[in-house]
Every structure is written in C-alpha cells, then in structure tokens.
Design an enzyme around this catalytic site. Structure first.
Site, PDB file in Angstrom:
ATOM      1  CG  ASN A  42     -14.699  -1.410   3.376  1.00 31.42           C
ATOM      2  OD1 ASN A  42     -14.022  -1.675   2.392  1.00 31.42           O
ATOM      3  ND2 ASN A  42     -15.074  -2.318   4.262  1.00 31.42           N
ATOM      4  CG  ASP A  43     -10.988   3.081  -0.503  1.00 30.73           C
ATOM      5  OD1 ASP A  43     -11.821   3.991  -0.495  1.00 30.73           O
ATOM      6  OD2 ASP A  43      -9.787   3.255  -0.222  1.00 30.73           O
ATOM      7  CB  CYS A  44     -13.023  -3.322  -0.460  1.00 27.65           C
ATOM      8  SG  CYS A  44     -11.250  -3.116  -0.669  1.00 27.65           S
TER       9      CYS A  44
END
Length: 811
Positions: free
Chosen positions: A482-484
């Site tokens: 989850n890059d966020c």
C-alpha cells in the site's frame, strides 16, 4: 445497462454505442511497438518507451474525453463524419467497434456509405497497420474525400508537453509521394524518425496543425476537411501532423481499400544520412514495401491471430459457466500480457512519463504471465534483479528503454525485495529451469558487483531479516504494497510527495502485511534452496519464517483479525483499538493465505471478520471505518475522501488474496463469491455504474462510503490481472505448478459442476477432466494419470513426456 456484448467465438468485445461512459480501449502490439486505441479511434503510439519514444500525442484528462487519436474524416457533400464517431461526433446511421486480441475493428455508416477500419500492430515490425475499406451502399454514385490525421509527438512525451520555449520551433517533416516523414531532431541527436504512409496516390497533404485545423478550431472542425481541400502545408517549427487527402468516386456497391502504415524507423549512427542532411529512408522503404496490398495485411493479421491462439491455448477451461470460460480463456490472460508489457506506465490514466516499470509491479505481473512466454519472463526477472541494490533493497521502478532504476518515487518500499522471490519462484516452478539461479546479475546495473541471481534472492530474504522493528515484525520503510500507508513521512504541506518526502526508513513503524509475505515467500525461497541442494540455507530460511510466524501470533493478531501495521509511535493500525481504520484487507488476506495460525483457526476468524466488516456487493473494501480526517502519522491513505482509492475503496488487486485465502480453508462457495464481485464478465450488466471496460479489470472501485459506490477507476494496468488469474487458475480451479509437477486440487462452489482443463506445462500438454459427484467444495478423492492411480494431488512430471491424460474425482 450494457453498451455491447461478448463475442466469445471471435474473442472480441463488441461495442454497439460510441457513447460509452468512459473511453473503452484496447492495446495493440506484443513486442516493441505499441498503440492504445479507444472505441472512438482515440489513442497514441510509441516504440518501447511511452515517455522517451512517443510517436503521437494524446491529451490526458482533457475535455471532451479522449482527445486526439488516429482519425479518418469522410466528406460526403456537406456532411463530414468519422467511422469511429470522434472527433466530429456526427450522428452515425450505424456504428460498431470490435476490440479483439491485439486488434480493433470499427464500422461506421452514414448516408449510404460504410467505412470499416482494421487496426493492429504486426508481429515482427515496428508499425501500426490501418486498413480502411469504404463502400458505397447507396443506389447513386458517390464522390467522397477521405482525410487521415495524426498529430506527432516530439518524441520525449514529458518534454513535449512543457518545453514550449524550444518545442514550438523544432518540428520538421518531409513529404515524398504518399509518405509523410516526421524527422524532428533527426539532424542532431536522434537517429530515428517516424512515417505515416498510404498505399495510394494522394490528392493533397498537410503537415502543419495550424493550417489543417485553422485558428481556434479543434479536430472536430478542421478547416481543411470542411473546405474539402488540403493545403499541402509543410510544418516548420510549431506543431507537426500528418494528413493525407484521397478523393474517390464509388459506383453503387463499389468498395475501395487503403492500407495506412504508421511506423517507427531508425538507422545506425554512421548511416543516418543518404546525402548531406537528407534522411536515410532505407528502413522506411523496406517497412512500407511489406504492406502495400490487402493481401499483405491479411497475411500479417493471420500471423497475429495464430500467435494469440497459440498463447491462449496454454491454459484452457471448458465448463458450464460461460462467464468464467471467457475470462479464463481470453480476457484475463490477455490483460496479463498487457500488464507484463506495460507494467503501470502507459494507459489512459498513466501517461507513461511519470512511472516506468515498477519493481513490485513487474514481479507480480510475472505471476499471471509466466505460463504464456516463459523465456520473456526469464529475461524480465534478470532485468528487475539488475536494478536491485547490494543490501537487497530496490529502486521502486525502472525505465523500460534503459532498464536502469530511477528515483522518481525513490526507494525504500520494504515489500519490494520479497516480490523478486515470488516472481523467480513462479518462473522456476513453471519451467524447472534452475540455471536462472546461477545467472550472473549486477546490482544497480553495475557489472563489477555482479553475483548469482540466487545471491540476489538471499539478499532479498535477508533484507527483511535485518530490518525488523520493536515487535520483531518487518520495518515498513517508505511503505509496503500500500504505497499510501506512509508511516515515516509526516507530510504537512501541499506539494510534498508522500512517496519521497521525509525519511525512507524508520526504526519503529512495522508492517504485518510484509510479515505475511515473508512467511509465504520465505517458504518458497527455502524450496529454491532445496532445488540447489542448499540444505543449510533452507533450514535457516525456515527457522526465520517460524520466528516471523511467532511474531505475528504475539503482536499481529487483534482477537478477530490480523493487525495491519504499527506506526512510528508504536501504535497499532488496523486494530479495534483504532477509532478509524480498524480492519484492513491486506494483512488479513495475506497472512491467511500464508497459513499463519492455521492450526489455531485464525485464518477462518480473520476471513469471517473481512466478510462481516469489509464486504460489499461490489467487492471487499480495503479498510473500515474510512478515515474522515487527515492523519499526519499515516500519510496519503488518509488524504483521500472516504470510499476512494486506499481510503476504504475496493482495491480489486487484493480481493484475490481474500479469495485465495478462502480456498486454503476449503470454502469454495465464498472464494467464488469474492471472485465474481470484481470479475468484469459478471458486472457487464451494470456498466453505467461501473463505467470502465466490461472485459478487463480495473484498479479500484468506489467503496461504500463514496457517493458513487461501485464506480471503477484506472482500468487495464493493474496487478489485479495477474493476481486474479493466479486465483482462478491455481486456487479455485486448482492447477498449481510445483517443483515436482502440476498439482490439481480445486476449491469450487458446490454447484460449479464438472469441468475440463487443458494446460501446457514444460514439454507436456495436460488434458484434465474434473468431476464432482458429491458436490464438495474441496478435496480430491481420486487422481488417475494415464490410467494409473496416483496418491496425493501432484501429477508426477516426466521429462520429455508430451501428453498427460488426467482424471480427477473430487470428494
């Protein structure tokens, strides 16, 4: 409502209205030259790299939608129309777009004239072919003018859209006969050029956009077409285009066919010119000579279809479920090929200039692609590993043309190293090719620091071992899958990229998701070690995996589900202790499919919690409750409005993890229920809600908190394609490659019925018949291979054997 239908016999989706909710697109090209094409002929082309070698321009997020393409205008008296409707949007008497496998067909009719277009990229040439056939279906003679149109990009798509101080002065073209050459910058630093040609005499041309369109006009109302006469303009600076004019006279029932070629050509540096400042056109002439006639086009088209028929035959399902058949046999595998080629770089949502090939993305894409063309998968693994750092970490992406890592979004995504193990394991299990593990592979493309690929995998594994936090869980770094989820970022001001701002590492923030990955892919690493007789290393790996399982059991379980992470303050994320974001999909899906706590029943409890708290009619949301305020300690995930993207959207990419996890505990009904909710063939009927293409997966769907729950975004280029194919082919249908042979262990709905599979694996073709007389969800009662009963679920592999006839009885 629907805007078309599936034609399974022809492997096509037939769009019957040009007014689809969004542009519905297709990808042309398999090797080095690619085109994107929409159902209204919008799109663009490039060679190898969408950023650095873009042939034609496209205007992203412009209004009206889908602005710029490869258009044909037909002028019939005072009426001007396009076979694909755009850009004039003249109402058509008939319209049809057929998106096929590597090609698209268009049919438009107006006032007794029918125009048909076939567009595709031939297998072994760097061009797009457009066959245009115009027929007079009326009872009177027709005098028509046909105008082609493309707008050249000045090669570097990033520079092209912003460096106007230079770019409005450098455009150069040349016109010889019916061929228009785009040669901007060729005199100096480039040795490549583009061509747009037609196999007929022309009655005029234009290469200046200003002259073709007229001041303040758009492509919907070009002066040249409305006036019915080309100006023979030669672009000098400003914006170059390519347009041919062909005047034709058609008797009733008569047809005329034209072959247009949009191509990329290059010369060796010492052969750039045939005389001073005159482009050496030999490669263009050779290319155009190959496609002079309809027969040439038909031959190339037959080669393309034969190629795809061969690829798609490698995994084939016959069942009573037409929707699953078409996804497994056609569209899911096709999308896997496209994502392998493009990663996340070039689509109608990703401009190809800000993202190259993702390290994590490309490794995941391998999982759904490796059975199609194993040798290309092998090459890709070497390319990816070559960008790895010496400590086992990685650039997060690399540029496809140079194959070198770039720092556009930095590094420090601590899940990246494990994906290299995942992709390599999938390749070796598919092919049995252990030699790849002994290949010499550089670090950061520095050959002086090369080691074996197996050493790369060890450093990937050890990177996690050596980067643990206070709970003995993996440090998350910049982020994980989850890059966020940016737990070390702490961004307070607009314009600070969450992926590059702040420290890329921290000593506290940990990821339970990476822990689940480590357990699954740590075991696969141990199996690779055993294949090389590295017994001590295998034992070491399994001991580390066991330590990680214990860490998750102690600190990663929240009572009814798996915790998601620990933040930089050591506080839980994805826990009942949290006010918002109490439960996440990623850790629960991956820890469950990895089998953590299986004996204690933890996966069943976690998956029950996922169903109870995250499930919707359109798929499983990424988290709940949604974040309603910005959390400085969490980063981008809390910056989205509730229900969108990572803030409680439905990420189609990780829905398969839940479905796979359900198969590991034998719940075939539930696994298939999750599969269906995001499967395009099952949601075709709600295209007005879903909006993106009903034949391919999208990245995300708006969650229950969003005003437009069920609306999809970012289709085509998503890890959903590979993971869904892995889910349906290896876990639900149950055909899983192992080092010792194919394992067949389906986990299906009780009412799925009997089915047959054809699977090409290594040298052999496996003809498999599965019957389920007791209507169980999982379990193999009998496995018979070539008339011999075999214990277990693995079909023994025999080197060189060509055919396996297999009968499976579930029960």
């Amino acid at each position: 409502m629907k805007y078309g239908y599936f034609d399974d016999n022809n492997k096509e989706y037939v769009i019957t209205s040009p007014k689809t909710p969004l542009p519905w697109i297709n990808y042309l090209g398999c090797n080095e030259f690619f085109s994107l094409i929409s159902n209204t002929c919008g799109g663009y082309s490039f060679y190898k790299d969408a950023k650095l070698l873009r042939l034609t321009r496209y205007r992203y997020n412009d209004s009206p939608l889908d602005t710029n393409g490869k258009y044909f205008y037909i002028k019939d008296g005072d009426t001007v129309w396009n076979p694909g409707w755009q850009p004039t949007k003249t109402p058509l008497d008939a319209y049809e777009c057929r998106h096929g496998i590597g090609y698209s067909r268009f049919m438009g009719a107006k006032n007794g004239v029918t125009a048909k277009i076939l567009a595709f990229v031939p297998m072994n040439d760097t061009c797009e072919l457009q066959q245009l056939v115009i027929t007079n279906d009326s009872s009177e003679e027709k005098q028509l003018s046909v105008f082609s149109y493309v707008e050249w990009c000045l090669w570097n798509a990033d520079d092209d859209m912003k460096n106007f101080q230079r770019n409005l002065s450098i455009g150069e073209v040349e016109v010889i006969g019916s061929t228009i050459y785009h040669k901007t910058e060729y005199r100096e630093r480039r040795n490549h050029f583009a061509v747009y040609s037609v196999n007929a005499d022309i009655d005029g041309f234009d290469t200046s956009r200003d002259d073709f369109l007229g001041a303040y006009n758009g492509p919907d109302k070009p002066d040249v077409v409305l006036n019915g006469q080309a100006t023979n303009s030669v672009a000098s600076g400003w914006s170059p285009i390519a347009s041919h004019q062909i005047n034709i006279k058609l008797a009733p029932g008569e047809s005329r066919s034209f072959v247009f070629v949009l191509g990329y050509c290059e010369n060796p540096q010492d052969l750039k010119f045939e005389s001073p400042n005159v482009v050496n056109k030999a490669p263009a002439k050779a290319l155009l000579d190959k496609y002079r006639t309809d027969a040439d086009v038909e031959k190339a088209f037959a080669e393309l279809n034969e190629y795809w028929d061969g690829l798609l035959s490698r995994y084939h399902l016959e069942s009573s479920n037409d929707k699953v058949n078409r996804m497994v046999n056609i569209w899911n595998q096709y999308q896997c090929m496209v994502t392998f080629n493009m990663s996340r770089s070039a689509s109608y949502y990703e401009s190809g200039i800000g993202r190259g090939m993702g390290f994590r993305d490309s490794c995941q894409d391998l999982l759904g692609f490796v059975h199609l063309i194993p040798e290309r998968a092998r090459e890709r693994i070497i390319d990816i590993a070559s960008t790895q750092f010496e400590d086992g970490s990685a650039y997060h992406q690399y540029q496809p043309l140079t194959k070198k890592g770039n720092s556009d979004i930095g590094s420090g995504f601590n899940d990246d190293p494990l994906w290299l193990i995942a992709g390599t394991s999938a390749y070796v299990r598919e092919t049995g090719d252990l030699s790849i593990l002994n290949e010499s592979v550089p670090y950061d493309n520095d050959e002086s620091k090369a080691t074996t690929l197996m050493e790369h995998l060890k450093r990937s594994f050890d990177y996690i071992v050596n980067h643990k936090g206070p709970h003995n869980l993996p440090l998350i770094g910049r982020a994980d899958w989850n890059d966020c989820l940016n737990l070390n970022c702490f961004s307070e001001h607009p314009g600070e990229s969450f992926q590059t701002f702040g420290p890329s590492e921290g000593p506290v923030a940990e990821s339970v998701f990476i822990a689940g990955m480590f357990v699954k892919y740590g075991e696969e690493y141990a199996q690779l070690c055993e294949q090389l007789n590295m017994t001590d290393e295998a034992a070491y790996a399994r001991a580390q995996v066991e330590d990680m399982v214990n860490a998750v059991m102690i600190s990663g379980w929240d009572g009814s589900w798996f915790v998601r992470a620990y933040d930089a303050y050591g506080n839980k994320i994805g826990s009942r202790e949290c006010e918002e974001g109490q439960i996440y999909i990623e850790s629960n899906g991956f820890c469950s499919l990895a089998g953590i706590g299986m004996a204690e029943g933890l996966p069943r409890k976690a998956l029950d919690s996922v169903k109870d708290r995250l499930d919707t009619k359109y798929g499983v949301m990424i988290l709940q409750p949604a974040y309603t305020k910005y959390h400085l300690e969490l980063g981008e995930i809390s910056s989205y409005p509730p229900g969108y993207k990572e803030n409680a959207g439905i990420f189609c990419h990780n829905n398969p993890w839940v479905s796979i996890a359900e198969t590991t505990i034998g719940r075939g009904d539930r696994a298939f229920e999750v599969y269906k909710k995001t499967c395009p063939a099952y949601i075709e009927e709600i295209s007005e809600i879903h909006r993106t293409e009903p034949y391919v997966y999208s990245q995300m769907v708006a969650g229950a908190d969003a005003p437009r729950h069920g609306e999809a975004k970012n289709s085509w280029l998503t890890g959903t394609a590979a993971w869904t194919f892995v889910n349906i082919s290896q876990y639900i249908l149950g055909l899983y490659p192992t080092h010792s042979g194919l394992s067949i262990d389906p986990c299906i709905p009780k009412d799925f019925g009997d089915f047959t599979l054809t699977r090409k694996f290594r040298e052999g073709t496996y003809n498999i018949k599965v019957t389920n007389p007791s209507h169980v969800e999982k379990g193999v009662r009998a496995l018979v291979v070539d008339g011999v009963t075999v214990d277990g679920t693995v079909i023994p592999y025999e080197a060189g054997k060509k055919t396996y006839n297999v009968e499976v009885v579930m029960g």
